[in-house]
Design a protein around this motif. Structure first.
Motif, PDB file in Angstrom:
ATOM      1  N   SER A 127      -4.662 -12.531   2.400  1.00  0.00           N
ATOM      2  CA  SER A 127      -4.998 -11.693   3.551  1.00  0.00           C
ATOM      3  C   SER A 127      -5.783 -12.426   4.628  1.00  0.00           C
ATOM      4  N   PHE A 138       0.620  -8.435  -9.001  1.00  0.00           N
ATOM      5  CA  PHE A 138       0.125  -9.242  -7.882  1.00  0.00           C
ATOM      6  C   PHE A 138      -1.208  -9.903  -8.194  1.00  0.00           C
ATOM      7  N   ILE A 185       4.823  -1.103  -6.976  1.00  0.00           N
ATOM      8  CA  ILE A 185       3.737  -2.079  -7.092  1.00  0.00           C
ATOM      9  C   ILE A 185       2.611  -1.414  -7.869  1.00  0.00           C
ATOM     10  N   ILE A 186       2.034  -2.143  -8.785  1.00  0.00           N
ATOM     11  CA  ILE A 186       1.011  -1.510  -9.632  1.00  0.00           C
ATOM     12  C   ILE A 186      -0.205  -1.140  -8.790  1.00  0.00           C
ATOM     13  N   SER A 209      -3.660  -1.394  -8.311  1.00  0.00           N
ATOM     14  CA  SER A 209      -4.733  -2.265  -8.780  1.00  0.00           C
ATOM     15  C   SER A 209      -5.380  -2.880  -7.545  1.00  0.00           C
ATOM     16  N   ASP A 210      -6.070  -3.997  -7.680  1.00  0.00           N
ATOM     17  CA  ASP A 210      -6.673  -4.619  -6.502  1.00  0.00           C
ATOM     18  C   ASP A 210      -6.824  -6.125  -6.720  1.00  0.00           C
ATOM     19  N   ILE A 211      -6.843  -6.865  -5.615  1.00  0.00           N
ATOM     20  CA  ILE A 211      -7.001  -8.320  -5.736  1.00  0.00           C
ATOM     21  C   ILE A 211      -8.412  -8.682  -6.219  1.00  0.00           C
ATOM     22  N   PHE A 232     -16.644  -0.546  -4.425  1.00  0.00           N
ATOM     23  CA  PHE A 232     -16.033  -0.157  -3.161  1.00  0.00           C
ATOM     24  C   PHE A 232     -16.846   0.970  -2.576  1.00  0.00           C
ATOM     25  N   ARG A 252       0.820  -1.225   0.000  1.00  0.00           N
ATOM     26  CA  ARG A 252       0.000   0.000   0.000  1.00  0.00           C
ATOM     27  C   ARG A 252       0.849   1.268   0.000  1.00  0.00           C
ATOM     28  N   GLN A 253       1.972   1.213  -0.727  1.00  0.00           N
ATOM     29  CA  GLN A 253       2.792   2.436  -0.804  1.00  0.00           C
ATOM     30  C   GLN A 253       2.098   3.508  -1.633  1.00  0.00           C
ATOM     31  N   ALA A 254       1.212   3.073  -2.544  1.00  0.00           N
ATOM     32  CA  ALA A 254       0.384   4.028  -3.271  1.00  0.00           C
ATOM     33  C   ALA A 254      -0.965   4.046  -2.563  1.00  0.00           C
ATOM     34  N   HIS A 314       1.842  -5.291   7.235  1.00  0.00           N
ATOM     35  CA  HIS A 314       0.598  -5.118   6.471  1.00  0.00           C
ATOM     36  C   HIS A 314       0.743  -3.768   5.767  1.00  0.00           C
ATOM     37  N   TYR A 317     -13.820 -13.702  -0.625  1.00  0.00           N
ATOM     38  CA  TYR A 317     -14.531 -12.504  -1.093  1.00  0.00           C
ATOM     39  C   TYR A 317     -15.696 -12.867  -2.006  1.00  0.00           C
ATOM     40  N   PHE A 377     -13.653   3.554  -7.833  1.00  0.00           N
ATOM     41  CA  PHE A 377     -12.321   2.975  -7.639  1.00  0.00           C
ATOM     42  C   PHE A 377     -11.946   2.010  -8.773  1.00  0.00           C
ATOM     43  N   ARG A 429      -3.945   6.287   0.267  1.00  0.00           N
ATOM     44  CA  ARG A 429      -4.576   7.464   0.884  1.00  0.00           C
ATOM     45  C   ARG A 429      -3.693   8.315   1.785  1.00  0.00           C
ATOM     46  N   ARG A 479      -7.928  10.800  -6.344  1.00  0.00           N
ATOM     47  CA  ARG A 479      -9.058   9.981  -5.887  1.00  0.00           C
ATOM     48  C   ARG A 479     -10.337  10.822  -5.745  1.00  0.00           C
TER      49      ARG A 479
HETATM   50  O1  CP3 Z   1       0.120   0.259  -3.128  1.00  0.00           O
HETATM   51  C1  CP3 Z   1      -0.267  -0.930  -3.251  1.00  0.00           C
HETATM   52  O2  CP3 Z   1      -0.050  -1.791  -2.390  1.00  0.00           O
HETATM   53  C2  CP3 Z   1      -0.942  -1.343  -4.540  1.00  0.00           C
HETATM   54  C3  CP3 Z   1      -2.349  -1.335  -4.574  1.00  0.00           C
HETATM   55  C4  CP3 Z   1      -3.205  -2.321  -3.806  1.00  0.00           C
HETATM   56  C5  CP3 Z   1      -4.528  -1.991  -3.448  1.00  0.00           C
HETATM   57  N1  CP3 Z   1      -5.124  -3.089  -2.916  1.00  0.00           N
HETATM   58  C6  CP3 Z   1      -5.152  -0.669  -3.664  1.00  0.00           C
HETATM   59  C7  CP3 Z   1      -6.330  -0.310  -2.881  1.00  0.00           C
HETATM   60  C8  CP3 Z   1      -2.993  -3.635  -3.411  1.00  0.00           C
HETATM   61  C9  CP3 Z   1      -1.733  -4.478  -3.511  1.00  0.00           C
HETATM   62  C10 CP3 Z   1      -4.214  -4.122  -2.857  1.00  0.00           C
HETATM   63  C11 CP3 Z   1      -4.408  -5.506  -2.388  1.00  0.00           C
HETATM   64  C12 CP3 Z   1      -5.638  -5.841  -1.645  1.00  0.00           C
HETATM   65  N2  CP3 Z   1      -6.906  -5.426  -1.897  1.00  0.00           N
HETATM   66  C13 CP3 Z   1      -5.693  -6.757  -0.569  1.00  0.00           C
HETATM   67  C14 CP3 Z   1      -4.512  -7.526  -0.018  1.00  0.00           C
HETATM   68  C15 CP3 Z   1      -3.712  -6.737   0.934  1.00  0.00           C
HETATM   69  C16 CP3 Z   1      -4.386  -6.505   2.265  1.00  0.00           C
HETATM   70  O3  CP3 Z   1      -4.682  -5.317   2.548  1.00  0.00           O
HETATM   71  O4  CP3 Z   1      -4.630  -7.465   2.998  1.00  0.00           O
HETATM   72  C17 CP3 Z   1      -7.035  -6.845  -0.151  1.00  0.00           C
HETATM   73  C18 CP3 Z   1      -7.592  -7.695   0.978  1.00  0.00           C
HETATM   74  C19 CP3 Z   1      -7.797  -6.003  -1.011  1.00  0.00           C
HETATM   75  C20 CP3 Z   1      -9.267  -5.788  -0.992  1.00  0.00           C
HETATM   76  C21 CP3 Z   1      -9.600  -4.386  -0.667  1.00  0.00           C
HETATM   77  N3  CP3 Z   1      -9.413  -3.334  -1.538  1.00  0.00           N
HETATM   78  C22 CP3 Z   1     -10.145  -3.865   0.520  1.00  0.00           C
HETATM   79  C23 CP3 Z   1     -10.498  -4.688   1.746  1.00  0.00           C
HETATM   80  C24 CP3 Z   1     -10.308  -2.482   0.344  1.00  0.00           C
HETATM   81  C25 CP3 Z   1     -10.971  -1.482   1.270  1.00  0.00           C
HETATM   82  C26 CP3 Z   1     -10.255  -1.223   2.510  1.00  0.00           C
HETATM   83  C27 CP3 Z   1      -9.039  -0.360   2.330  1.00  0.00           C
HETATM   84  O5  CP3 Z   1      -7.959  -0.802   2.699  1.00  0.00           O
HETATM   85  O6  CP3 Z   1      -9.190   0.773   1.843  1.00  0.00           O
HETATM   86  C28 CP3 Z   1      -9.788  -2.165  -0.934  1.00  0.00           C
HETATM   87  C29 CP3 Z   1      -9.719  -0.819  -1.548  1.00  0.00           C
HETATM   88  C30 CP3 Z   1      -8.370  -0.348  -1.946  1.00  0.00           C
HETATM   89  N4  CP3 Z   1      -7.455  -1.071  -2.634  1.00  0.00           N
HETATM   90  C31 CP3 Z   1      -7.860   0.964  -1.740  1.00  0.00           C
HETATM   91  C32 CP3 Z   1      -6.594   0.989  -2.327  1.00  0.00           C
HETATM   92  C33 CP3 Z   1      -5.651   2.163  -2.424  1.00  0.00           C
HETATM   93  C34 CP3 Z   1      -8.596   2.114  -1.075  1.00  0.00           C
HETATM   94  C35 CP3 Z   1      -9.468   2.745  -2.076  1.00  0.00           C
HETATM   95  C36 CP3 Z   1      -9.971   4.075  -1.635  1.00  0.00           C
HETATM   96  O7  CP3 Z   1     -11.030   4.119  -1.002  1.00  0.00           O
HETATM   97  O8  CP3 Z   1      -9.327   5.063  -1.975  1.00  0.00           O
END
Ligand code: CP3
Length: 333
Positions: A200, A138, A68-69, A71-73, A86, A22-24, A311, A148, A41, A26, A35
């Motif tokens: 996760s 990823f 890291i790109i 994107s989302d899982i 979302f 999550r280096q990229a 994390h 999910y 999203f 909020r 955003r």
């Molecule tokens: O910088 C990075 O790591 C790259 C981007 C990335 C995102 N999600 C962007 C994102 C990565 C690698 C993920 C992986 C991801 N997504 C996981 C595995 C890692 C972990 O946290 O355990 C999981 C479980 C998800 C599913 C997911 N996506 C959730 C539960 C949520 C909402 C909760 C939260 O953390 O905000 C997301 C949304 C999400 N994915 C955001 C981002 C930047 C937030 C979006 C926003 O509201 O701006």
């Protein structure tokens, strides 16, 4: 100098490699700015020029070794035709699972739906900012994606037993594996040099179910990814037995969560280790944060180690602290 991929393969490098989950996101005002103008999203992730800008933002500020790109899982359920959205202050919300429809999805259909992600990777790989750095693609692990798809939102502290009673689960698992493989292959062919697998919800599974839902599918994905010529890092968050996981799944590197004792891990696992530090330390004052970082760097001094967190970076983190931490790790000898 060298990349994390080369380091995993045995090349010597001058300083501990570092990047953050999550280096990229909020905690960066420049992310929040983009955003705020893009309320959807999914559409934001699927806009290659915007998602490229977001992926690059942390590298403009910090001396990180990997990108890291953005994107989302949950793009795997999305590619399989399940509705994903979302919701603010709630997290992911998935639609009904139409299993018959999901089973019809071909590799071509999956690739087509996820094509903007591959365009994103191609765009980034041409950018000078990537010089001598890794581009991390990823996927979620099969188990976490299945959770999910069936739970339709993030689980709390316990897994709903209905997940294990789902009548078509074996077909669903095979389908998820198919989609993961094509998604990984496309990311690698577009330019990803490393793949991370996020499991996760690994920690929520009881021991007697780990073989079927975690070890077997993840081992298959790891073997598949290695054959593509890249390295693969696994993050089975909160799993009870990292050592056994490593023995069976055999990833290129293992990412650890912050509940685990790093000393014990260093003694019991030979594979390269990544992460561990609690992201909450970045919310503390500088000295407490660096004291904790030092602890990890000292413990892993004689172990192949990639600095990361246990994390993702928390949204309330100050970017200044991230900079201090990165510079400290890069200077640590
Ligand atoms: O910088 C990075 O790591 C790259 C981007 C990335 C995102 N999600 C962007 C994102 C990565 C690698 C993920 C992986 C991801 N997504 C996981 C595995 C890692 C972990 O946290 O355990 C999981 C479980 C998800 C599913 C997911 N996506 C959730 C539960 C949520 C909402 C909760 C939260 O953390 O905000 C997301 C949304 C999400 N994915 C955001 C981002 C930047 C937030 C979006 C926003 O509201 O701006």
């Amino acid at each position: 100098m060298g990349t994390i991929k080369d380091y995993i393969r045995g090349k010597k490098i001058d300083s501990t490699p570092i990047w953050f989950m999550r280096q990229a996101g909020r905690y960066l005002p420049e992310f929040r700015e983009i955003r705020s103008k893009n309320s959807n999203f999914i559409n934001l992730c699927l806009n290659p020029s915007l998602s490229k800008e977001i992926s690059i933002q942390p590298l403009k500020r910090f001396n990180l070794d990997a990108l890291i790109i953005f994107s989302d899982i949950l793009f795997i359920p999305y590619a399989l035709g399940q509705f994903v959205e979302f919701e603010k202050n709630f997290g992911p919300k998935l639609g009904e699972l139409n299993y018959k429809n999901i089973l019809t999805k071909s590799d071509e259909e999956i690739s087509l739906k996820l094509n903007p992600i591959y365009e994103l990777i191609k765009l980034i790989s041409k950018d000078a900012i990537l010089n001598n750095k890794d581009l991390i693609g990823f996927t979620g692990a099969t188990w976490t994606i299945m959770v999910y798809m069936l739970n339709k939102k993030s689980p709390k502290k316990k897994i709903d037993e209905n997940i294990f009673n789902y009548p078509h689960q074996d077909d669903l698992i095979r389908k998820i594996i198919q989609a993961q493989k094509i998604h990984i292959k496309n990311q690698v062919e577009s330019g990803a040099s490393l793949i991370q697998i996020f499991d996760s919800w690994a920690g929520l599974l009881d021991e007697d179910k780990i073989e079927k839902y975690i070890y077997q599918p993840t081992k298959e994905i790891v073997q598949f990814t290695k054959k593509l010529g890249v390295e693969v890092i696994c993050f089975p968050r909160n799993i009870k037995n990292y050592r056994k996981y490593c023995e069976i799944v055999n990833p290129s590197a293992i990412s650890i969560d912050y509940t685990i004792d790093p000393k014990k891990i260093a003694e019991s696992i030979n594979l390269p280790i990544q992460g561990g530090m609690d992201p909450k330390y970045l919310l503390l004052d500088k000295n407490d944060m660096l004291k904790n970082a030092k602890k990890y760097l000292e413990i892993f001094k004689n172990h192949k180690y990639i600095f990361n967190l246990g994390h993702g970076v928390l949204p309330e983190t100050k970017p200044e602290n991230v900079k201090i931490l990165v510079d400290y790790v890069k200077d640590f000898k």
